[in-house]
Motif scaffolding. Sequence first.
Motif, PDB file in Angstrom:
ATOM      1  N   SER A   5      -2.570   4.374 -18.437  1.00  0.00           N
ATOM      2  CA  SER A   5      -3.759   3.301 -18.209  1.00  0.00           C
ATOM      3  C   SER A   5      -1.906   2.621 -17.690  1.00  0.00           C
ATOM      4  O   SER A   5      -2.336   2.047 -16.293  1.00  0.00           O
ATOM      5  CB  SER A   5      -3.874   2.447 -19.505  1.00  0.00           C
ATOM      6  OG  SER A   5      -3.302   2.312 -20.234  1.00  0.00           O
ATOM      7  N   GLN A   6      -0.973   2.854 -18.131  1.00  0.00           N
ATOM      8  CA  GLN A   6       0.428   2.217 -17.379  1.00  0.00           C
ATOM      9  C   GLN A   6       0.601   3.678 -16.301  1.00  0.00           C
ATOM     10  O   GLN A   6       0.843   2.235 -14.962  1.00  0.00           O
ATOM     11  CB  GLN A   6       1.588   2.501 -18.541  1.00  0.00           C
ATOM     12  CG  GLN A   6       1.840   1.951 -19.608  1.00  0.00           C
ATOM     13  CD  GLN A   6       2.836   2.571 -20.429  1.00  0.00           C
ATOM     14  OE1 GLN A   6       3.226   3.295 -20.552  1.00  0.00           O
ATOM     15  NE2 GLN A   6       3.684   1.663 -20.698  1.00  0.00           N
ATOM     16  N   LEU A   7       0.097   3.904 -16.075  1.00  0.00           N
ATOM     17  CA  LEU A   7       0.262   4.945 -15.088  1.00  0.00           C
ATOM     18  C   LEU A   7      -1.022   4.684 -14.032  1.00  0.00           C
ATOM     19  O   LEU A   7      -0.526   3.989 -12.625  1.00  0.00           O
ATOM     20  CB  LEU A   7      -0.173   6.436 -14.892  1.00  0.00           C
ATOM     21  CG  LEU A   7       0.049   7.230 -13.438  1.00  0.00           C
ATOM     22  CD1 LEU A   7       1.285   7.292 -13.308  1.00  0.00           C
ATOM     23  CD2 LEU A   7      -0.366   9.270 -14.474  1.00  0.00           C
ATOM     24  N   LYS A  11      -0.135   2.732 -10.266  1.00  0.00           N
ATOM     25  CA  LYS A  11      -0.352   2.951  -8.993  1.00  0.00           C
ATOM     26  C   LYS A  11      -1.530   1.981  -8.423  1.00  0.00           C
ATOM     27  O   LYS A  11      -1.145   1.568  -6.769  1.00  0.00           O
ATOM     28  CB  LYS A  11      -1.776   4.717  -8.929  1.00  0.00           C
ATOM     29  CG  LYS A  11      -0.827   5.477  -9.867  1.00  0.00           C
ATOM     30  CD  LYS A  11      -2.082   6.484  -9.853  1.00  0.00           C
ATOM     31  CE  LYS A  11      -1.718   7.848 -10.385  1.00  0.00           C
ATOM     32  NZ  LYS A  11      -2.993   8.898 -10.677  1.00  0.00           N
ATOM     33  N   ARG A  12      -1.736   1.452  -9.040  1.00  0.00           N
ATOM     34  CA  ARG A  12      -2.478  -0.056  -8.480  1.00  0.00           C
ATOM     35  C   ARG A  12      -0.974  -0.703  -7.206  1.00  0.00           C
ATOM     36  O   ARG A  12      -1.450  -1.364  -6.383  1.00  0.00           O
ATOM     37  CB  ARG A  12      -3.067  -0.526  -9.538  1.00  0.00           C
ATOM     38  CG  ARG A  12      -4.490  -2.061  -8.237  1.00  0.00           C
ATOM     39  CD  ARG A  12      -4.794  -2.398  -9.751  1.00  0.00           C
ATOM     40  NE  ARG A  12      -3.118  -3.594 -10.108  1.00  0.00           N
ATOM     41  CZ  ARG A  12      -3.273  -4.357 -10.797  1.00  0.00           C
ATOM     42  NH1 ARG A  12      -4.144  -4.198 -12.016  1.00  0.00           N
ATOM     43  NH2 ARG A  12      -2.482  -5.055 -11.498  1.00  0.00           N
ATOM     44  N   ASP A  13       0.043  -1.089  -7.589  1.00  0.00           N
ATOM     45  CA  ASP A  13       0.767  -1.989  -7.336  1.00  0.00           C
ATOM     46  C   ASP A  13       1.952  -1.307  -6.251  1.00  0.00           C
ATOM     47  O   ASP A  13       3.297  -1.285  -6.272  1.00  0.00           O
ATOM     48  CB  ASP A  13       2.126  -2.343  -8.507  1.00  0.00           C
ATOM     49  CG  ASP A  13       1.165  -3.765  -9.650  1.00  0.00           C
ATOM     50  OD1 ASP A  13       0.214  -4.115  -8.843  1.00  0.00           O
ATOM     51  OD2 ASP A  13       1.573  -3.804 -10.623  1.00  0.00           O
ATOM     52  N   LEU A  14       1.384   0.604  -6.051  1.00  0.00           N
ATOM     53  CA  LEU A  14       2.360   0.969  -5.959  1.00  0.00           C
ATOM     54  C   LEU A  14       2.889   0.652  -4.374  1.00  0.00           C
ATOM     55  O   LEU A  14       3.814   0.025  -3.934  1.00  0.00           O
ATOM     56  CB  LEU A  14       1.506   2.907  -5.837  1.00  0.00           C
ATOM     57  CG  LEU A  14       2.841   3.641  -5.188  1.00  0.00           C
ATOM     58  CD1 LEU A  14       2.832   4.829  -5.122  1.00  0.00           C
ATOM     59  CD2 LEU A  14       2.499   3.934  -2.876  1.00  0.00           C
ATOM     60  N   ASN A  15       1.860   0.149  -3.331  1.00  0.00           N
ATOM     61  CA  ASN A  15       2.183  -0.209  -2.578  1.00  0.00           C
ATOM     62  C   ASN A  15       2.836  -1.642  -1.724  1.00  0.00           C
ATOM     63  O   ASN A  15       3.655  -1.816  -1.219  1.00  0.00           O
ATOM     64  CB  ASN A  15       1.042  -0.219  -1.623  1.00  0.00           C
ATOM     65  CG  ASN A  15      -0.063   1.048  -0.908  1.00  0.00           C
ATOM     66  OD1 ASN A  15       0.943   1.685  -0.617  1.00  0.00           O
ATOM     67  ND2 ASN A  15      -1.221   0.739  -0.462  1.00  0.00           N
ATOM     68  N   LYS A  16       2.935  -2.802  -3.060  1.00  0.00           N
ATOM     69  CA  LYS A  16       3.052  -4.337  -2.907  1.00  0.00           C
ATOM     70  C   LYS A  16       5.127  -3.399  -3.737  1.00  0.00           C
ATOM     71  O   LYS A  16       6.278  -4.107  -2.675  1.00  0.00           O
ATOM     72  CB  LYS A  16       2.965  -4.967  -4.568  1.00  0.00           C
ATOM     73  CG  LYS A  16       3.365  -6.070  -4.396  1.00  0.00           C
ATOM     74  CD  LYS A  16       3.027  -6.968  -5.657  1.00  0.00           C
ATOM     75  CE  LYS A  16       3.255  -6.842  -7.363  1.00  0.00           C
ATOM     76  NZ  LYS A  16       2.846  -7.627  -7.746  1.00  0.00           N
ATOM     77  N   LEU A  22       7.605   2.224 -12.629  1.00  0.00           N
ATOM     78  CA  LEU A  22       6.923   3.024 -14.401  1.00  0.00           C
ATOM     79  C   LEU A  22       9.069   2.521 -14.636  1.00  0.00           C
ATOM     80  O   LEU A  22       9.591   2.508 -13.851  1.00  0.00           O
ATOM     81  CB  LEU A  22       7.015   4.316 -14.413  1.00  0.00           C
ATOM     82  CG  LEU A  22       4.534   4.022 -13.822  1.00  0.00           C
ATOM     83  CD1 LEU A  22       4.590   5.736 -13.813  1.00  0.00           C
ATOM     84  CD2 LEU A  22       4.791   3.007 -15.185  1.00  0.00           C
ATOM     85  N   GLU A  23       8.839   2.586 -16.264  1.00  0.00           N
ATOM     86  CA  GLU A  23       9.857   2.361 -16.756  1.00  0.00           C
ATOM     87  C   GLU A  23      10.729   3.673 -16.753  1.00  0.00           C
ATOM     88  O   GLU A  23       9.387   4.549 -17.480  1.00  0.00           O
ATOM     89  CB  GLU A  23      10.564   1.785 -17.871  1.00  0.00           C
ATOM     90  CG  GLU A  23       9.921  -0.199 -17.828  1.00  0.00           C
ATOM     91  CD  GLU A  23      10.807  -0.455 -19.442  1.00  0.00           C
ATOM     92  OE1 GLU A  23      10.744   0.156 -19.708  1.00  0.00           O
ATOM     93  OE2 GLU A  23      10.493  -1.813 -19.352  1.00  0.00           O
ATOM     94  N   VAL A  24      11.328   4.112 -16.569  1.00  0.00           N
ATOM     95  CA  VAL A  24      11.959   5.581 -16.676  1.00  0.00           C
ATOM     96  C   VAL A  24      13.153   5.665 -17.975  1.00  0.00           C
ATOM     97  O   VAL A  24      13.853   4.788 -18.185  1.00  0.00           O
ATOM     98  CB  VAL A  24      12.943   6.139 -15.965  1.00  0.00           C
ATOM     99  CG1 VAL A  24      13.830   7.744 -16.353  1.00  0.00           C
ATOM    100  CG2 VAL A  24      12.220   6.407 -14.249  1.00  0.00           C
ATOM    101  N   ASP A  25      13.262   6.212 -19.023  1.00  0.00           N
ATOM    102  CA  ASP A  25      13.782   7.034 -20.436  1.00  0.00           C
ATOM    103  C   ASP A  25      15.288   6.637 -20.042  1.00  0.00           C
ATOM    104  O   ASP A  25      15.522   7.451 -19.153  1.00  0.00           O
ATOM    105  CB  ASP A  25      13.152   7.675 -21.444  1.00  0.00           C
ATOM    106  CG  ASP A  25      14.121   7.972 -22.444  1.00  0.00           C
ATOM    107  OD1 ASP A  25      14.786   6.516 -22.422  1.00  0.00           O
ATOM    108  OD2 ASP A  25      13.692   8.622 -22.793  1.00  0.00           O
TER     109      ASP A  25
END
Length: 338
Positions: A5-7, A11-16, A22-25
């Motif tokens: 669901s985070q992914l 993806k939905r916000d990619l263009n913005k 996404l957070e990277v560990d």
Amino acid sequence: MTTASQLELAKRDLNKHGFLPLEVDPTIDLVAEINRLKKEKNAVILAHYYQESEIQDIADYIGDSLGLSQEAARTDADIIVFAGVHFMAETAKMLNPQKKVLLPDLKAGCSLSDSCPPAVFRKYKEKYPDHVVVSYINCSAELKTLTDICCTSTNAEAIIRSIPEDQPIIFAPDRNLGAYLQKITGRENMKIWNGACMVHEIFSHEKITKLMLKHPEADFIAHPECEAHILEKAVYIGSTSGMIRYTEESEKDTFIVATEAGILHEMQKRSPNKIFIPAPPNNTCACNECPHMKRNTMEKLYLAMEHELPEIHLEDWIIKEGVKSIDKMLDVSAKAGL
Ligand code: 13P
Ligand code: SF4
């Protein structure tokens, strides 16, 4: 670990955002992870000399705009990951349309490219129907559809000289490179678009003069995107790869370098005992760093490879029409041994 669901949300916000938000560990070894993804996905990383040092170090190929185009055309990798700016990734897609081309941040643009909107250029071009259009590769894919032949800073002189002398030319979008070409080739029948690179127009003539007086032993070298009054002071003018080669082959030990500061990494790597001084901008900001190039980070590179996003998509007609001007450029370059 990213959940499904985070992914989906990312993806939905990619263009913005221009990238997957996404957070990277922070504890993962990004170098090891990126190398793993390269192997697993048969991906190749192509990076420009203006990228941050860590990205240059992990790339399979580092180069100037011409070298990167040649490499993009010949690669047999399944995925091309372009650590550069948007027009470079578009060029790779046009040259190798069946490949997946990823750009870690879609908002990594270019002020030169932005200074020449295709709709406005089309109208301008209509006024000069007998002119051949030569465009610096730092322009959009759509502008390339309005171009007869592209050029880069490495092959620009050869491209101009390949056009019959009595043939009038429109040169877009870089007014500084255009003026420099006019000067060295003696072409008078050239109309030059009024665009410029925000990084190469920031250098301070006064501060460079002071620096040259302080370091009389140094050679001052510059990229042809710089303004004419800066170029006049240079003992060598050339593309990023040309500048690197010059510093490597020169007997001098010290260089004042007028181009984006990311290039110093490769210069220092090739000549560890030489001294490289970045030419100062006309204020106190880090304006000799390209804000577009520097949008790419190791984290965004990793995310792009892991999720195969953001991807470059171009309409078929743009690829079909635009690639002609790039193919012509590559032909002239090959004949000139470049
Ligand atoms: P080259 O690396 O081809 O000299 O281009 C410089 C540049 O400004 C790329 O954006
Ligand atoms: Fe564009 Fe200048 Fe940045 Fe190169 S350095 S990508 S020409 S803005």
